[in-house]
Write an enzyme that holds these catalytic residues in place. Structure first.
Site, PDB file in Angstrom:
ATOM      1  CG  ASP A 124       1.312  -7.327   3.004  1.00 32.24           C
ATOM      2  OD1 ASP A 124       0.645  -7.805   2.065  1.00 32.24           O
ATOM      3  OD2 ASP A 124       0.796  -6.605   3.879  1.00 32.24           O
ATOM      4  CB  SER A 125       0.489  -4.246  -0.318  1.00 35.59           C
ATOM      5  OG  SER A 125      -0.433  -4.598   0.691  1.00 35.59           O
ATOM      6  CB  CYS A 183       0.734  -9.987  -0.106  1.00 32.19           C
ATOM      7  SG  CYS A 183      -0.454  -8.962  -0.982  1.00 32.19           S
ATOM      8  CD  GLU A 197      -0.908  -0.646   5.247  1.00 40.30           C
ATOM      9  OE1 GLU A 197       0.021   0.189   5.242  1.00 40.30           O
ATOM     10  OE2 GLU A 197      -0.732  -1.845   5.554  1.00 40.30           O
ATOM     11  CB  CYS A 205      -6.679 -10.023   3.380  1.00 40.39           C
ATOM     12  SG  CYS A 205      -5.760  -8.459   3.457  1.00 40.39           S
ATOM     13  CG  HIS A 255      -3.584  -5.636   5.822  1.00 36.89           C
ATOM     14  ND1 HIS A 255      -2.856  -6.054   4.736  1.00 36.89           N
ATOM     15  CD2 HIS A 255      -3.140  -4.381   6.111  1.00 36.89           C
ATOM     16  CE1 HIS A 255      -2.012  -5.090   4.383  1.00 36.89           C
ATOM     17  NE2 HIS A 255      -2.160  -4.069   5.203  1.00 36.89           N
TER      18      HIS A 255
HETATM   19  N1  DGL Z   1      -2.366  -7.938   2.940  1.00 29.32           N
HETATM   20  C1  DGL Z   1      -2.538  -8.189   1.558  1.00 29.32           C
HETATM   21  C2  DGL Z   1      -3.320  -9.452   1.298  1.00 29.32           C
HETATM   22  O1  DGL Z   1      -3.054 -10.431   1.993  1.00 29.32           O
HETATM   23  C3  DGL Z   1      -2.841  -7.061   0.631  1.00 29.32           C
HETATM   24  C4  DGL Z   1      -3.844  -6.074   0.969  1.00 29.32           C
HETATM   25  C5  DGL Z   1      -3.876  -4.924  -0.017  1.00 29.32           C
HETATM   26  O2  DGL Z   1      -2.829  -4.333  -0.267  1.00 29.32           O
HETATM   27  O3  DGL Z   1      -4.979  -4.641  -0.504  1.00 29.32           O
HETATM   28  O4  DGL Z   1      -4.140  -9.532   0.418  1.00 29.32           O
END
Ligand code: DGL
Length: 269
Positions: free
Chosen positions: A7-8, A70, A162, A194, A196
């Site tokens: 993931d990012s 992600c 984050e 997402c 997150h």
């Molecule tokens: N958690 C990631 C997603 O599922 C990426 C969020 C990001 O880096 O903007 O999209």
């Protein structure tokens, strides 16, 4: 062999948690590209280049199978990677399809023509980059007809998470849910598109109301990965996990420990 989870940033830990609970003997290497997060405001080319570099890093760490935990990378880069880049002895899987299969009441590999499904009004919450690709609507149209999707690009939420600013993240989620409801007053289902966002699941549930069913991506991906690994049984191990980050390991470890409420130690990627 370890499975790579990418993931990012920290969002993919919500997927890793569910997958570890489902597959106790599997080894994992988690990679957070914290130095380049968030991806959700980047261009598709940029997301592709970063995702390829991160996936290569996980291949180098001995992972033959990498899960892009992600949605932004899955939406903007996965198809292109599978078509042009992934070596024939490696596999890269995304997190979009298991979710859409659940929403459209399908099992893995069911490629029958699109059909009517129970849910007709769906709210999609995702990053601006994911929403812009329309990948969710495209994958859905292969499997279902008559589903109305209203997408809300949730700017700012990933940055706030984050940064550990959960008060800001909470306020942003409520305002994005309000904005969605102005466009679609009565969604039947909501997709947290997402990885997150499960960290704010209670806020989504409260703001959406009890009548909206919220699809949990983590459990669906865990099920689908378990399914895959049962069909490819050479991939089990001792249940270990390593955590790599391109950012500051100390800072990222502190945030991860805060979110998952258990000690997690990242090292430099
Ligand atoms: N958690 C990631 C997603 O599922 C990426 C969020 C990001 O880096 O903007 O999209």
């Amino acid at each position: 062999m370890a499975v790579g989870i990418f993931d990012s940033g920290l969002g993919g830990l919500t997927i890793l948690d569910a997958v570890q609970a489902r597959l106790a003997d599997q080894d994992f290497v988690y990679l957070a590209d914290s130095a380049n997060a968030p991806y959700g405001v980047r261009t598709p080319d940029d997301i592709y280049d970063l995702t390829v570099a991160a996936t290569q890093r996980l291949f180098n760490a001995g992972c033959d199978l990498v899960v892009l935990a992600c949605n932004t990378a899955s939406a903007a880069a996965l198809r292109r990677m599978q078509e042009n880049w992934v070596p024939s002895d490696k596999r890269v899987l995304g997190v979009f399809v298991p979710l859409i299969e659940a929403l459209t009441e399908r099992h893995w590999g069911d490629n029958s023509p699109p059909r009517q499904v129970a849910v007709n009004h769906v709210a999609l919450f995702a990053t601006p980059a994911t929403v812009a690709t329309r990948a969710f609507q495209r994958e859905l149209s292969f499997r279902a007809i008559g589903v109305d999707v209203e997408a809300q690009a949730c700017g700012g939420v990933v940055d706030a998470i984050e940064d550990g600013d959960m008060i800001l993240a909470d306020a942003l989620v409520r305002s994005h849910v309000d904005a969605l409801k102005r466009k679609m007053p009565h969604p039947q289902a909501a997709i947290l598109g997402c990885t997150h966002y499960p960290l704010l699941k209670d806020t989504f549930l409260e703001a959406l109301g009890a009548e909206v069913s919220v699809f949990s991506q983590a459990d669906l991906v865990a099920e689908s990965l378990a399914d895959y690994l049962i069909r490819h049984p050479d991939k089990t191990g001792g249940g270990t996990a390593a955590f790599l980050t391109t950012g500051d390991p100390k800072r990222v470890s502190a945030r991860a420990t805060q979110f998952l409420r258990r000690g997690i130690t990242f090292t430099a990627a």
